[in-house]
Structure formats: C-alpha cells, structure tokens
Design an enzyme around this catalytic site. Structure first.
Site, short mmCIF file in Angstrom:
data_model
loop_
_atom_site.label_atom_id
_atom_site.label_comp_id
_atom_site.label_asym_id
_atom_site.label_seq_id
_atom_site.Cartn_x
_atom_site.Cartn_y
_atom_site.Cartn_z
N ARG A 1 -47.10 -130.26 -139.93
CA ARG A 1 -47.92 -128.86 -138.58
C ARG A 1 -47.23 -128.92 -137.70
NH1 ARG A 1 -48.40 -127.41 -133.54
NH2 ARG A 1 -48.75 -129.42 -132.81
N HIS B 1 -47.42 -136.36 -126.67
CA HIS B 1 -46.67 -135.86 -127.52
C HIS B 1 -45.56 -135.13 -127.06
CE1 HIS B 1 -46.97 -132.32 -130.84
NE2 HIS B 1 -46.36 -131.76 -130.10
N CYS C 1 -42.57 -124.98 -131.00
CA CYS C 1 -43.53 -123.81 -131.08
C CYS C 1 -42.60 -122.33 -130.85
CB CYS C 1 -44.43 -123.88 -130.12
SG CYS C 1 -46.02 -123.30 -129.65
N1 COA Z 1 -58.76 -119.45 -139.62
C1 COA Z 1 -58.23 -117.91 -140.02
N2 COA Z 1 -58.08 -117.21 -139.37
C2 COA Z 1 -58.50 -116.90 -137.77
C3 COA Z 1 -59.06 -117.75 -137.55
C4 COA Z 1 -58.82 -119.17 -138.00
N3 COA Z 1 -59.72 -119.93 -137.11
N4 COA Z 1 -59.71 -117.04 -136.41
C5 COA Z 1 -59.26 -116.20 -136.78
N5 COA Z 1 -58.97 -116.17 -137.24
C6 COA Z 1 -58.52 -114.58 -138.21
C7 COA Z 1 -59.39 -113.51 -137.28
O1 COA Z 1 -60.07 -113.31 -139.12
C8 COA Z 1 -58.52 -112.14 -137.88
O2 COA Z 1 -58.16 -112.04 -139.06
P1 COA Z 1 -57.88 -110.40 -139.37
O3 COA Z 1 -56.56 -109.78 -138.51
O4 COA Z 1 -57.51 -109.84 -140.64
O5 COA Z 1 -59.42 -109.49 -139.22
C9 COA Z 1 -56.78 -112.46 -136.82
O6 COA Z 1 -57.26 -113.95 -136.56
C10 COA Z 1 -57.68 -112.51 -135.57
O7 COA Z 1 -59.09 -112.80 -134.81
P2 COA Z 1 -59.20 -112.96 -133.45
O8 COA Z 1 -60.71 -113.98 -133.70
O9 COA Z 1 -59.24 -111.34 -132.98
O10 COA Z 1 -58.26 -113.36 -132.55
P3 COA Z 1 -56.56 -113.17 -131.99
O11 COA Z 1 -56.26 -112.38 -132.64
O12 COA Z 1 -57.11 -113.58 -130.09
O13 COA Z 1 -55.85 -114.56 -131.92
C11 COA Z 1 -55.97 -117.08 -132.79
C12 COA Z 1 -56.50 -116.06 -131.92
C13 COA Z 1 -56.46 -118.04 -131.73
C14 COA Z 1 -56.70 -116.56 -134.04
C15 COA Z 1 -54.81 -116.45 -133.20
O14 COA Z 1 -54.16 -116.48 -131.29
C16 COA Z 1 -54.15 -117.73 -133.35
O15 COA Z 1 -54.57 -118.52 -134.50
N6 COA Z 1 -53.48 -118.91 -133.15
C17 COA Z 1 -52.78 -120.48 -133.15
C18 COA Z 1 -52.23 -120.80 -132.46
C19 COA Z 1 -50.76 -121.78 -132.66
O16 COA Z 1 -50.81 -122.32 -133.61
N7 COA Z 1 -50.15 -122.63 -131.90
C20 COA Z 1 -49.28 -123.65 -132.61
C21 COA Z 1 -49.96 -125.43 -132.19
S1 COA Z 1 -49.82 -124.98 -130.36
ZN ZN Z 2 -45.88 -130.15 -130.22
#
Ligand code: COA
Ligand code: ZN
Length: 298
Positions: A13, A205, A238
């Site tokens: 991951r 971590h 990250c």
């Molecule tokens: N799994 C899959 N897709 C997801 C999701 C999830 N848990 N949560 C939201 N989405 C999708 C939505 O359906 C939307 O899709 P679309 O653009 O096709 O309609 C899109 O993501 C944006 O959704 P929204 O609710 O507006 O979220 P956002 O734009 O505010 O983003 C997160 C928030 C949390 C979804 C996004 O920032 C994210 O996935 N971050 C991951 C961070 C990460 O992994 N960091 C590294 C490790 S610490």
């Molecule tokens: Zn890390």
C-alpha cells in the site's frame, strides 16, 4: 513479557501508492504472496480510496479477492472515509485503517478535510464498525512533523489519539509520514502515549527519509512499543506529503529486532526474495541498507 515483535508490511500500500509505475493486480498479488511466504504476520494490502486521488490503489478489491487465505495473516486496507469502510465490510476485510493527520493542513491535502472534520467522520465510521462488529484501527499521521506546518505538538497527537480510542479505534498507528522524527522525539512521544493508552494499543510507522528509521524503531522499542510498520525493500512515500521517501525497510528492522533478542517469525532468506521481487516489479525499491550484507550471509 512477550518476546515477540509484530511487523506489518505496508509495501503493497504505502510502498506502491507513489511509484512512477503502476503495478497490475497480478503483480501486486505476487508481491503480497512473497511476503506471506516470508512469514509476515500482517500486511497492508491496499487502499479503498478514490482511484483519481491514488490511481495505483485502484482495484484493491480485486487484489483482496486473490490473496492467499488461511495463512493466518492479518490483512488490512486503508480507508479514507465511510465509503471505503463500506467496501471493506462488503469484502470482509479483517482490519481497516482510518487515517487522521495531527496537523490539519496535511489532513486537508490528504483527504480534503480538516483534522476536526476528520475526527467527526472517523467517529461515525468507528460507530458503524462497532455496530457491525468490524475491526477498525486508525493512523495518526504527521505525529512529529508536518511538511506544511512544521513541528507538531505532542498535545495534539495525544488529543487525536485519545479521541480515536474513545470513539472505538482498536489500535493506533503513530506515523512519521515524512520521516522527520529523531530518536529522542520518538522516545519522548511514544513513552507518553504508552503511559496514557498502553503500549499494546500502539504501533509506529517510520519513513526513512533522513536515515533515522532504524534508530527510531529502536527508540520506540525502548519506549515499550512492540508493533511496527515497515516496507519491503524500503518502498514507499506519500503522494500528498512532499519530500517523503520510503518507509524503513522490513529487512533492516527484522535484523535490528532479532539482534535485540526479539522474535518476528520472519524467514530472512524468503524476505530477501520478496525484496528482490519488489525491486524487479517497481524498478525503484532500493532494498534495505543491510541487504547486501544480509545476502552474503545466505
Ligand atoms: N473509494 C473509491 N472512490 C471514492 C471513495 C472511496 N472510499 N471516496 C470517494 N470516492 C470517489 C467519489 O465517488 C468521487 O468520484 P467521481 O469523481 O467519479 O464522482 C471522487 O472519489 C471524489 O469524491 P469526493 O467525495 O468529492 O471526495 P474528495 O474529492 O473530497 O476526495 C477522498 C476525498 C478521501 C476520496 C480522496 O482525497 C482520497 O481518496 N484520498 C486518498 C488519500 C490517500 O490514500 N492517501 C495516502 C495514504 S495516507
Ligand atoms: Zn507512510
């Protein structure tokens, strides 16, 4: 007192989320399988996050479906929100990890919520987890330093940890997201957290950006911590935290931990094969600092 230290390999991951090359589902499964064969007791296999935010973690549901089961490995996945939790519930993922950064700017960059909003969302998810009898833990990210706000105060980390444990998090992973912590600060914070919440509730971590990963693991062990994240071959980083390099390498901390007289249950020879595979698949995994020497011992 137990002589065991548990290592959770987060390479599949944390390690793969930031690679220039996106691995196929089969390649991701092959890396996890190599870690299972090396005897890792716990592996973070992916993340149920937006595929737009982190393209490399798309298809974690398929990865999960193809994992070797019945090996007693504690598989986990990162979830950023309730939607990720729902996916994990559907797939019966045994452990899910929320992530809350102690510094609000980092939290906003990572999941587009302030730390306060994230705490409220996490409480809701932990409430659902309790109702459905699911195991959900939480990462406290940027626990020492934030790439945007600088040094993070210990009181902030204690407050976030306390809130998450009260809301029902089964375990807290205290994360040095950018690899900026030094051993004295690690010992100080982890001693306070262990006194307050119990060392058995806590993991660490560390990223190895400034080559202090192994020293930081040592400092945390001295503070009573017995569970650690690490990444095969030192993979990692990250996408939302500028300057972070890979996690401390699994092979490096297995060497440290076993030389200190603890057991990990990990087969070093097979672990080195997994490390080679990580390098082969990604082209970037540098391998642990000790890898060349470890290979000579084989
Ligand atoms: N799994 C899959 N897709 C997801 C999701 C999830 N848990 N949560 C939201 N989405 C999708 C939505 O359906 C939307 O899709 P679309 O653009 O096709 O309609 C899109 O993501 C944006 O959704 P929204 O609710 O507006 O979220 P956002 O734009 O505010 O983003 C997160 C928030 C949390 C979804 C996004 O920032 C994210 O996935 N971050 C991951 C961070 C990460 O992994 N960091 C590294 C490790 S610490
Ligand atoms: Zn890390």
């Amino acid at each position: 007192m137990t002589n065991q230290i548990v290592i959770n390999d987060v390479g599949p991951r944390d390690g793969l989320q930031n690679q220039p090359k996106t691995l196929s589902i089969e390649e991701r499964v092959s890396l996890i399988t190599a870690l299972v064969e090396a005897g890792l007791p716990a592996i973070e296999v992916g993340a149920f996050v937006s595929p737009k935010a982190v393209p490399a973690m798309a298809g974690t549901d398929e990865v999960f479906a193809q994992l070797p089961k019945d090996k007693g490995v504690n598989y986990s996945a990162l979830i950023p929100n309730a939607r990720g939790f729902e996916t994990g519930v559907k797939l019966n993922v045994p452990l899910m990890s929320l992530v809350v950064a102690a510094s609000s700017t980092m939290n906003e960059k990572n999941i587009r919520m302030t730390t306060a909003q994230s705490m409220s969302m996490s409480s809701d998810v932990l409430g659902m987890a309790k109702e459905l009898n699911r195991n959900v833990q939480a990462y406290v990210a940027t626990a020492w330093e934030c790439p945007f706000e600088g040094i993070v105060q210990q009181d902030e980390v204690l407050k976030v940890t306390d809130g998450l444990i009260k809301a029902g998090a089964s375990h807290i992973v205290v994360a040095d997201t950018i690899g900026a912590a030094a051993p004295d600060a690690v010992h100080s914070l982890m001693s306070k957290l262990a006194a307050e919440f119990g060392a058995d509730k806590l993991s660490c971590h560390f990223h190895d950006t400034r080559a202090m990963g192994v020293a930081n693991v040592y400092a945390a062990i001295e503070a009573g911590i017995r569970q650690f994240d690490a990444s095969i071959g030192g993979l990692g980083g990250c996408p939302f935290a500028p300057g972070a390099t890979g996690n401390v390498a699994t092979e490096d901390i297995v060497l440290l931990i076993e030389q200190m007289g603890f057991e990990t249950g990990i087969n070093m020879s097979k672990l080195l094969e997994a490390s080679d595979l990580a390098t082969e698949l990604t082209g970037t995994a540098r391998g642990g600092h000790a890898k060349a020497w470890l290979k000579q011992q084989k």
